[in-house]
Design an enzyme around this catalytic site. Structure first.
Site, PDB file in Angstrom:
ATOM      1  N   TYR A  10      -5.148   5.176  -9.517  1.00 44.76           N
ATOM      2  CA  TYR A  10      -6.320   4.381  -9.111  1.00 44.76           C
ATOM      3  C   TYR A  10      -7.539   4.754  -9.960  1.00 44.76           C
ATOM      4  CZ  TYR A  10      -3.920   2.461  -5.032  1.00 44.76           C
ATOM      5  OH  TYR A  10      -3.066   1.766  -4.218  1.00 44.76           O
ATOM      6  N   CYS A  30       0.822  -1.214   0.000  1.00 44.46           N
ATOM      7  CA  CYS A  30       0.000   0.000   0.000  1.00 44.46           C
ATOM      8  C   CYS A  30       0.861   1.271   0.000  1.00 44.46           C
ATOM      9  CB  CYS A  30      -0.896  -0.016   1.243  1.00 44.46           C
ATOM     10  SG  CYS A  30      -1.761   1.532   1.514  1.00 44.46           S
TER      11      CYS A  30
HETATM   12  N1  LIG Z   1      -6.854   7.633   3.233  1.00 46.13           N
HETATM   13  C1  LIG Z   1      -6.196   6.471   3.513  1.00 46.13           C
HETATM   14  C2  LIG Z   1      -6.277   5.491   2.333  1.00 46.13           C
HETATM   15  C3  LIG Z   1      -5.680   4.157   2.691  1.00 46.13           C
HETATM   16  C4  LIG Z   1      -6.081   3.088   1.678  1.00 46.13           C
HETATM   17  O1  LIG Z   1      -6.883   3.317   0.748  1.00 46.13           O
HETATM   18  N2  LIG Z   1      -5.495   1.888   1.850  1.00 46.13           N
HETATM   19  C5  LIG Z   1      -5.852   0.773   0.980  1.00 46.13           C
HETATM   20  C6  LIG Z   1      -4.611   0.015   0.527  1.00 46.13           C
HETATM   21  S1  LIG Z   1      -3.603   0.896  -0.596  1.00 46.13           S
HETATM   22  C7  LIG Z   1      -6.652  -0.242   1.755  1.00 46.13           C
HETATM   23  O2  LIG Z   1      -6.280  -0.605   2.856  1.00 46.13           O
HETATM   24  N3  LIG Z   1      -7.738  -0.721   1.165  1.00 46.13           N
HETATM   25  C8  LIG Z   1      -8.553  -1.742   1.763  1.00 46.13           C
HETATM   26  C9  LIG Z   1      -9.861  -1.865   1.039  1.00 46.13           C
HETATM   27  O3  LIG Z   1     -10.097  -1.140   0.069  1.00 46.13           O
HETATM   28  O4  LIG Z   1     -10.650  -2.699   1.468  1.00 46.13           O
HETATM   29  C10 LIG Z   1      -4.765   6.843   3.842  1.00 46.13           C
HETATM   30  O5  LIG Z   1      -4.122   7.544   3.049  1.00 46.13           O
HETATM   31  O6  LIG Z   1      -4.313   6.477   4.911  1.00 46.13           O
END
Ligand SMILES: N[C@@H](CCC(=O)N[C@@H](CS)C(=O)NCC(=O)O)C(=O)O
Length: 341
Positions: free
Chosen positions: A208, A66
């Site tokens: 994305y 991530c």
């Molecule tokens: N706003 C958050 C975004 C974090 C995020 O989108 N993480 C993704 C991985 S890159 C995630 O954990 N996604 C899990 C999901 O979509 O279920 C940050 O910047 O901390």
């Protein structure tokens, strides 16, 4: 094992008001639309605050895949916070998080079967979802990394990386080994904020938007903005070492986490293939330059990165095949010292 197609349909059925995974964050027009983070507390150097900066109290849960979690880990390394803030990485490929429903997300290994990933040392949680459920009984959002965990109050301090890196930059300076390194100095804040804003929209989140677009129009729009922004960065980096001048700042770390994934993942998986990063001499050398800052290469686990993206988005890559290349060597010499340091 549930088929990739039904897995996608079932995951979407969770989506009412709040998204349960990035795969659900779609508008009616087929564009990708990221939901804001929910836990937004701040650690403070003020010892009387609810979350005071203390060595050994906080734990960072990450995925090496991530980019948002990786920027937090980069700050741990750059600021010399390894001894003060512990961290654990999850397995790279999303799995079922509960027997009782079909949600797929980040899980911990049960032992050391996945190099780089470790079981949860604090709560014995099986998944990141379990941590959110420990912190809040009525949480309805996505179960994202990074998670900054308070061992004392047994709760989530923050799940917003943009804010976690600010805490790491300033609030732990009594215990940070590189306390003098200020990646968000006050005299540069307006510029850094401005650069962060367009880089986030067009590049960090832009890839994305390209990858998760479900209609041609939103993809075309996102891909054009992405490559216009990369051209703009290339031009800027022909005149100065870093994106905001000749000093490394937060904006560089935020840009780096996307660039390092670009040729290995985004060009193929997210269809960002108008050009490869290697075709931009300044951006490519800049990426190597940042990768070679002591500590930074340890934040990049390309095996996890590739396994995650190619293996966790069945709507984009139904068979989970991981492309072989290109295997870029970011530790090879770069030409950025021409700007001094
Ligand atoms: N706003 C958050 C975004 C974090 C995020 O989108 N993480 C993704 C991985 S890159 C995630 O954990 N996604 C899990 C999901 O979509 O279920 C940050 O910047 O901390």
């Amino acid at each position: 094992m549930i088929s990739s197609c039904s897995r996608f349909i079932v995951t979407r059925s969770f989506s009412s008001k709040m998204a349960r995974s990035a795969l659900d964050e779609m508008t009616e027009s087929g564009a990708f639309n990221r939901t804001p983070s929910t836990f937004r507390n701040f650690i403070s150097k003020d010892k009387t605050s609810q979350f005071p900066a203390e060595s050994g109290r906080y734990h960072l849960y990450i995925s090496y895949a991530c980019p948002w979690a990786s920027r937090c880990l980069s700050f741990v390394k750059l600021k010399g916070l390894d001894k003060a803030i512990s961290y654990t990485a999850v397995k790279p490929i999303w799995e079922r998080t509960k027997e009782s429903d079909e949600h797929f997300g980040w899980v911990f290994p049960s032992s050391t079967e996945e190099p780089g990933a470790e079981p949860d040392p604090l709560n014995g949680a099986k998944s990141i979802r379990e941590l959110y459920e420990l912190a809040s009984s009525n949480y309805m959002g996505k179960y994202t990394v990074p998670v900054l965990w308070d061992k004392k109050l047994k709760t989530i301090v923050s799940n917003e990386s943009a804010e976690i890196i600010r805490m790491f930059n300033t609030e732990f300076n009594d215990i940070a080994e590189n306390a003098d390194l200020d990646l968000y100095p006050s005299h540069m804040q307006a510029l850094i904020d401005e650069v962060n804003e367009w880089i986030y929209d067009t590049i960090n989140n832009g890839v994305y938007k390209c990858g998760f677009a479900k209609k041609q129009g939103p993809y075309d729009e996102a891909v054009e903005k992405l490559f216009d922004a990369l051209d703009k960065c290339e031009e800027t980096l022909s005149k100065q070492r870093y994106i905001c001048g000749n000093t490394l700042t937060e904006a560089d770390v935020r840009l780096f986490v996307t660039l390092i994934r670009f040729d290995e993942v985004y060009t193929v998986h997210f269809k960002c293939n108008k050009k490869q990063l290697r075709e931009y001499p300044n951006l490519f050398n800049y990426t190597k330059d940042i990768y070679q800052i002591p500590g930074m290469s340890s934040t990049v686990n390309m095996a996890h990165i590739k396994k995650h993206y190619y293996g966790s988005h069945p709507s984009i890559n139904p068979f989970g095949i991981i492309p072989v290349g290109p295997g870029v060597d970011y530790s090879s010499p770069h030409d950025r010292e021409r700007f001094g340091s």
